[in-house]
Write an enzyme that holds these catalytic residues in place. Sequence first.
Site, PDB file in Angstrom:
ATOM      1  N   GLU A 231       9.758  16.284  14.742  1.00  0.00           N
ATOM      2  CA  GLU A 231      10.222  16.149  13.360  1.00  0.00           C
ATOM      3  C   GLU A 231       9.435  17.115  12.464  1.00  0.00           C
ATOM      4  O   GLU A 231       8.212  17.075  12.429  1.00  0.00           O
ATOM      5  CB  GLU A 231       9.973  14.708  12.906  1.00  0.00           C
TER       6      GLU A 231
ATOM      7  N   CYS B 294      13.970  10.816   6.556  1.00  0.00           N
ATOM      8  CA  CYS B 294      13.814  10.400   7.955  1.00  0.00           C
ATOM      9  C   CYS B 294      15.136  10.471   8.713  1.00  0.00           C
ATOM     10  O   CYS B 294      15.182  10.788   9.888  1.00  0.00           O
ATOM     11  CB  CYS B 294      13.252   8.989   8.011  1.00  0.00           C
TER      12      CYS B 294
ATOM     13  N   GLU C 158       9.444   1.471  10.903  1.00  0.00           N
ATOM     14  CA  GLU C 158      10.543   2.411  10.619  1.00  0.00           C
ATOM     15  C   GLU C 158       9.937   3.802  10.623  1.00  0.00           C
ATOM     16  O   GLU C 158       9.176   4.154   9.721  1.00  0.00           O
ATOM     17  CB  GLU C 158      11.175   2.073   9.279  1.00  0.00           C
TER      18      GLU C 158
ATOM     19  N   LYS D 175       0.870  -1.187   0.000  1.00  0.00           N
ATOM     20  CA  LYS D 175       0.000   0.000   0.000  1.00  0.00           C
ATOM     21  C   LYS D 175       0.900   1.229   0.000  1.00  0.00           C
ATOM     22  O   LYS D 175       1.445   1.617   1.032  1.00  0.00           O
ATOM     23  CB  LYS D 175      -0.872  -0.011   1.260  1.00  0.00           C
TER      24      LYS D 175
END
Length: 493
Positions: free
Chosen positions: A385, A290, A257, A182
Site C-alpha cells: 500500500e 484505504c 480496519e 486516541k
Amino acid sequence: MSDRHLTTVAGVEVDTRHFIGGRRVASAGTFPDHSPIDGALLGDIARGGAAEAEAAVAAAKAAFPAWAATSRAERARILHAVADGVEKRLEDLAQVETHDNGALLRSHRRGVMPRVAHNFRFFADWLLSLDHEDFETRGHTNHVSWDPAGPCVLITPWNAPLMLATWKVAPALAAGDTVVLKPAEWSPLTASLLADIAAEAGLPDGVLNVVQGYGAEIGDALTSHPDVRRISFTGSVPTARRIAASAAANLTPLSLELGGKSPLLVFADADLDLAVDLAVEQYDNAGQVCLAATRFLVEASVAEEFTRRFTERAARLVQGDPRDEATDIGPNIHPRQLEKIDGFVQRAVEAGARAVIGGHRGDGQCYAPTLLTDVAQGSEIVQEEVFGPVLTLQTFADEAEAVALANDTRFGLAATVATGSRERAERVTAQLVAGTVWVNCFFVRDLQAPFGGARHSGVGREGGNWSFDFYCDVKNTVTAPKGWDRKGSVEHG
Ligand code: NAD
C-alpha cells in the site's frame, strides 16, 4: 482556561489538551501539529503517555455503570443532540479538518461532516430498533440481548480523522459503552472539538474521553489495560500487529480496519466512460483512502483506449490548495508521507515501471497524480500500500487471469468491477477476496452494511448489527415455561 492551551485555526478556537472525565487536562510535554497546506504550526498538542492513558481509562470505567444503565431512548436522544452540535459547527469542523489533514474543504463541507452527524443519528436510531425475536426451544424462551461491554479504546488514523473516529465513537456510545478516543498525531484537532460538542450535548462526564499523543508513547498503556473491554483500531498493518500483541495479555476483543491494495477490474464489455470515471476517483484525498482501487486490471483488448481516456481525464485534475473550490487533489499529509510515496515510485521505476503520468513530486506537499505501467505482479509497487496518488495498470487476457491477479496480494479490503454483463459480475464477484465489492460503482457505503477486510485488511466487521455485536456482550437468556418438569427431556450441548 489559560490561553496557552488554546490554538486558533481558521478562526476556530481548539483546545490542545486531553479531555478526561469531563475536564481539560494538560501534559508536561507537547508535540507540534503542522498543516499540510503550508507547513504552518497549528498548535502544540498535549503529549500524553502512560499516566494520561491510566487517567482516561479510569474515567471511562467510573462513568460506565451509569451510562450503561441509561435507557436506550435517553442514549439515543443524547447522540442526536451530538449530531445537532456537529451540524451547528459544521463549517468550523470542515475548516479545522482541512487545515489539519489537507483534504478538500468542499468534501468536508458537503460530504464528510454531514456524514459525521449521520454516524451519530444512524447508530442512535439503530439502537432503538435493535432487537432479535425471541424463539422457543421445547417450550423454553430464548431471549437475545446486547449488553454494554465496558470502556472501549478507539484508535484512529489521519486520512479521514473525524469521519473514522465517529464511525467508532457513535456505535460504542449507542451500545452503552464508554470511550477513550486516541486520534492520530498528524490530525489531532477535530477530536478535541468533538469532545466540546459532546459535552455541550449533555453527554455525561467520562463517557467520552479524548487523549492525544504519539502512538508509540501512549498506545501500549491503552491497549494493554485490563479494564478495557474492546479495542477498535483503524490504521496500518504494522501498528495492528503491535496492538494485537498488547491486547493479547487480557484477551481484549479487537476490531481491526487496516490497509488495502484493492483492484479495479475493467472488462472489455464495460462502459469505458464509466470505468474511467471510477478510475479517476481513485486519486481522491490525494490517494490517502484505504478503500482506493489502486491497481487497475484492464482487459488487454481495451487497455490502450482505457489508458488514453484515463490520462486525458487525469490531466484535467486540478492540484493545489484544498481550500479552493476548484481543487481536486490537495497535499499529502506530512513530509514523511511524501517521502514514502516518492520512495515507492522511484523504486518501481528503477525496477522497470513506466510512469504514464506523474512519477514525481508536485508543488509544496503535493505528489503528482501518477499512473505506472510495466509493473510485475510480485513487485513492491503492486503488492504494498502506497497511500498516495499512485496507481498501477496491468492487463489480463481473460476472466480467470483477472481474478487471479485481483486476489494475489496479502490484502482483501475492497474490489471494484466494471462490466456490462450481469452474469460475469456474478461469477467474478463470487471469486473475489474482499470485504466490499462494488460493481459499476465505487464508494457507495451504507452504515447498515458490514464493513471490514479479509486477510491483512482487517479482523471483524462493523456497521449496523455487526457494530453492536462487537461493542456489546451479546447474551442469550433461556427461560423455562412455568411448571416445567426438568426431569422431562433435557439435552446437554
Ligand atoms: P498508523 O497505524 O501509523 O496509525 C494509526 C493510529 O495508531 C494513530 O492514532 C497512531 O498514533 C496509533 N498508533 C501508532 N502506534 C501505536 C501503538 N503502538 N499502539 C497504539 N496505537 C498506536 O496508521 P496511519 O498512517 O495513521 O493510517 C494509515 C493507514 O490506515 C493505512 O494503512 C490505511 O489503509 C489505514 N486505513 C484503514 C481504513 C479501513 O477502514 N480499513 C481506513 C482508513 C485508513
